[in-house]
Design a protein around this motif. Sequence first.
Motif, PDB file in Angstrom:
ATOM      1  N   SER A  78       0.808  -1.217   0.000  1.00 28.39           N
ATOM      2  CA  SER A  78       0.000   0.000   0.000  1.00 28.39           C
ATOM      3  C   SER A  78       0.847   1.276   0.000  1.00 28.39           C
ATOM      4  O   SER A  78       0.311   2.359  -0.092  1.00 28.39           O
ATOM      5  N   ALA A 138      -0.616  16.112  -0.242  1.00 28.88           N
ATOM      6  CA  ALA A 138      -0.532  14.714   0.195  1.00 28.88           C
ATOM      7  C   ALA A 138      -1.746  13.985  -0.365  1.00 28.88           C
ATOM      8  O   ALA A 138      -2.668  14.628  -0.894  1.00 28.88           O
ATOM      9  N   GLY A 139      -1.743  12.667  -0.223  1.00 27.83           N
ATOM     10  CA  GLY A 139      -2.892  11.894  -0.675  1.00 27.83           C
ATOM     11  C   GLY A 139      -4.154  12.320   0.057  1.00 27.83           C
ATOM     12  O   GLY A 139      -5.183  12.622  -0.564  1.00 27.83           O
ATOM     13  N   ALA A 140      -4.066  12.374   1.377  1.00 29.53           N
ATOM     14  CA  ALA A 140      -5.246  12.727   2.167  1.00 29.53           C
ATOM     15  C   ALA A 140      -5.708  14.151   1.855  1.00 29.53           C
ATOM     16  O   ALA A 140      -6.904  14.433   1.819  1.00 29.53           O
ATOM     17  N   GLU A 143      -7.660  13.896  -1.233  1.00 30.61           N
ATOM     18  CA  GLU A 143      -9.002  13.358  -0.960  1.00 30.61           C
ATOM     19  C   GLU A 143      -9.921  14.472  -0.470  1.00 30.61           C
ATOM     20  O   GLU A 143     -11.059  14.603  -0.934  1.00 30.61           O
ATOM     21  N   HIS A 172      -8.503   2.445   2.564  1.00 32.22           N
ATOM     22  CA  HIS A 172      -7.438   3.062   3.341  1.00 32.22           C
ATOM     23  C   HIS A 172      -8.077   4.003   4.359  1.00 32.22           C
ATOM     24  O   HIS A 172      -9.051   4.687   4.052  1.00 32.22           O
ATOM     25  N   THR A 174      -7.488   6.854   5.431  1.00 33.05           N
ATOM     26  CA  THR A 174      -7.641   8.280   5.131  1.00 33.05           C
ATOM     27  C   THR A 174      -8.981   8.572   4.450  1.00 33.05           C
ATOM     28  O   THR A 174      -9.463   9.693   4.538  1.00 33.05           O
ATOM     29  N   THR A 219     -11.128   2.425  -4.239  1.00 35.12           N
ATOM     30  CA  THR A 219      -9.708   2.257  -4.524  1.00 35.12           C
ATOM     31  C   THR A 219      -9.610   1.077  -5.467  1.00 35.12           C
ATOM     32  O   THR A 219     -10.240   0.049  -5.208  1.00 35.12           O
ATOM     33  N   ASP A 248      -9.614   6.658  -5.452  1.00 35.27           N
ATOM     34  CA  ASP A 248      -8.384   6.834  -4.685  1.00 35.27           C
ATOM     35  C   ASP A 248      -7.243   6.218  -5.493  1.00 35.27           C
ATOM     36  O   ASP A 248      -7.084   5.002  -5.538  1.00 35.27           O
ATOM     37  N   ALA A 250      -3.983   6.629  -5.075  1.00 35.21           N
ATOM     38  CA  ALA A 250      -2.689   6.773  -4.386  1.00 35.21           C
ATOM     39  C   ALA A 250      -1.650   5.860  -5.020  1.00 35.21           C
ATOM     40  O   ALA A 250      -0.506   6.247  -5.234  1.00 35.21           O
ATOM     41  N   ASN A 251      -2.079   4.640  -5.301  1.00 27.43           N
ATOM     42  CA  ASN A 251      -1.159   3.659  -5.890  1.00 27.43           C
ATOM     43  C   ASN A 251      -1.623   3.342  -7.310  1.00 27.43           C
ATOM     44  O   ASN A 251      -2.341   2.391  -7.542  1.00 27.43           O
ATOM     45  N   HIS A 270      -7.653  11.326  -6.931  1.00 20.92           N
ATOM     46  CA  HIS A 270      -6.356  11.888  -6.567  1.00 20.92           C
ATOM     47  C   HIS A 270      -5.301  10.835  -6.837  1.00 20.92           C
ATOM     48  O   HIS A 270      -5.588   9.631  -6.876  1.00 20.92           O
ATOM     49  N   ASN A 272      -1.154   9.872  -5.683  1.00 24.76           N
ATOM     50  CA  ASN A 272      -0.009  10.233  -4.839  1.00 24.76           C
ATOM     51  C   ASN A 272       1.242  10.259  -5.711  1.00 24.76           C
ATOM     52  O   ASN A 272       1.742   9.200  -6.106  1.00 24.76           O
ATOM     53  N   HIS A 274       4.033  10.950  -4.689  1.00 21.62           N
ATOM     54  CA  HIS A 274       5.087  10.380  -3.849  1.00 21.62           C
ATOM     55  C   HIS A 274       4.952   8.876  -3.680  1.00 21.62           C
ATOM     56  O   HIS A 274       5.696   8.290  -2.940  1.00 21.62           O
ATOM     57  N   LYS A 275       4.021   8.235  -4.312  1.00 20.64           N
ATOM     58  CA  LYS A 275       4.046   6.773  -4.342  1.00 20.64           C
ATOM     59  C   LYS A 275       4.227   6.314  -5.784  1.00 20.64           C
ATOM     60  O   LYS A 275       5.139   5.582  -6.104  1.00 20.64           O
TER      61      LYS A 275
END
Length: 497
Positions: A78, A138-140, A143, A172, A174, A219, A248, A250-251, A270, A272, A274-275
Amino acid sequence: MNNKLYGNLIFELSKPGRKGYSLTKTDYAYHISDLPESLLRKKDAELPECDELTVVRHYTNLSHDNFGVNDGFYPLGSCTMKYNPVINEEIAAMKELACLHPMQPDYSCQMALIVYYDLQKALAEITGLSEFTLNPCAGAHGELTGLMVIRAYHESRQDSKRTKVLIPDSAHGTNPASAAVCGMEVIEVKSLEDGTVDVSHLKELIALHGEEIAAMMMTNPNTLGIFEKNIPEIAVLIHECGGLMYYDGANLNPMLGKARPGDMGFDVLHINLHKTFSTPHGGGGPGSGPVGVREGLEKFLPTPRVVVNKENNNFLTVEYGDNEDSLGSIGNFFGNFGVIIKAYCYILSLGKENIKKVGPLSVLNANYIKESLKDLYELPIEGICKHEFVFDGLKDKSTGVTTMDIAKRLLDYGYHAPTIYFPLLFHESMMIEPTESESKETIDEFIKVMRTIAQEAKENPELVKTAPHTTPIGRVDDVLAAKQPVLTYQRMKKIEL
Ligand SMILES: *Cc1c(COP(=O)(O)O)cnc(C)c1O
């Protein structure tokens, strides 16, 4: 390391009066002794007093105790702890980019605005959505921004009673947190045995709350690494009842080049950076959670926005918000520009052709590990996973060895532990994500170690249950650390007394 200076706090190395610098007195610099009495603290600030070499060694040794992707394999599910190419860092650190000021006039930073604008466009193409903002940090934060867009959309249609958000139980943490921060009410949707959303439960919830549903947050692949096959049906159900579909992302690595959320019926998402797009993260480092929206929702996006001025030679300008529908500012200027540059470099250096390989490789690596270990580790959900999967501890439950013990034993072998005890759907969850950046040799070595640990659990369970044995600090008491955190030297001294 067997050195008695090692392992101390910097405060414990302190010697009264010792200095790490020497400055000559000049006419231009003030010294502490020059300060008026009234400005001096009554009590000395308790700062460590050390020579320079002691300081350098102290922090260098501490850094050796750390573990990162550049040290070894980091299968933290994750979190997508993939390799971050060094060239991205070098470019982001160039002074022409790193020293820009967000209030510089547009004409003086066209290059930076191009990076910003082009990344928005690239993300729109990758996800199949219409417009992006890169402002969330950030991810959150993404969101929250996405949910605020959704709320603004409903309010613009005089439909402001829509305050409920449907979120699967596998989501997740968040997701429900962001919905709550946005002032919305969370309604949990159950998962089926196979880990996907229970559509018949969803239908019941829609029948019950239809007119108040603002959105469904999903997700995909979900946090179990399973592709949600019923998205087209779910999207129709949600849209028919007047809600919007939130993704979501993020990934997003398993999706790259294979499938686009926009094509699946999602309205807001959204990502991420950074992922998925190669910025080191963890420890709360800088992040970026761009938000994309489908056509028709662009006007709600936050400001500032980078836009093209077609009348003026495609000159890029920054819009600060004449637009009444916009959410306005949601943070500091343009978000974390360094992370944005790294994502841009990463996408450009892969190019259109290679970015398509990211998804398939991340999926192949995860399935290879899963299939190579499922005879020894309990696999609660069979079948092909995407970029990650979840074991439910060892298959042989008679050893008494838990997921925590295995995670600790992995440290002895020089690996970072997988994500453990998440998702909450199983008692002994162990969530493994190798990412696309690992070689077959690294993965084979990890499989070998996981098999060795399973063997040790059978033959010498005590060895595993008392791990780690080779790390600078042995097994820590997580509960005590969470309940009685000792975060300052003062507090430590009090406790020792
Ligand atoms: C990491 C993650 C988030 C939150 O991202 P942050 O940048 O930590 O706020 C949200 N959803 C999923 C699925 C994640 O993996």
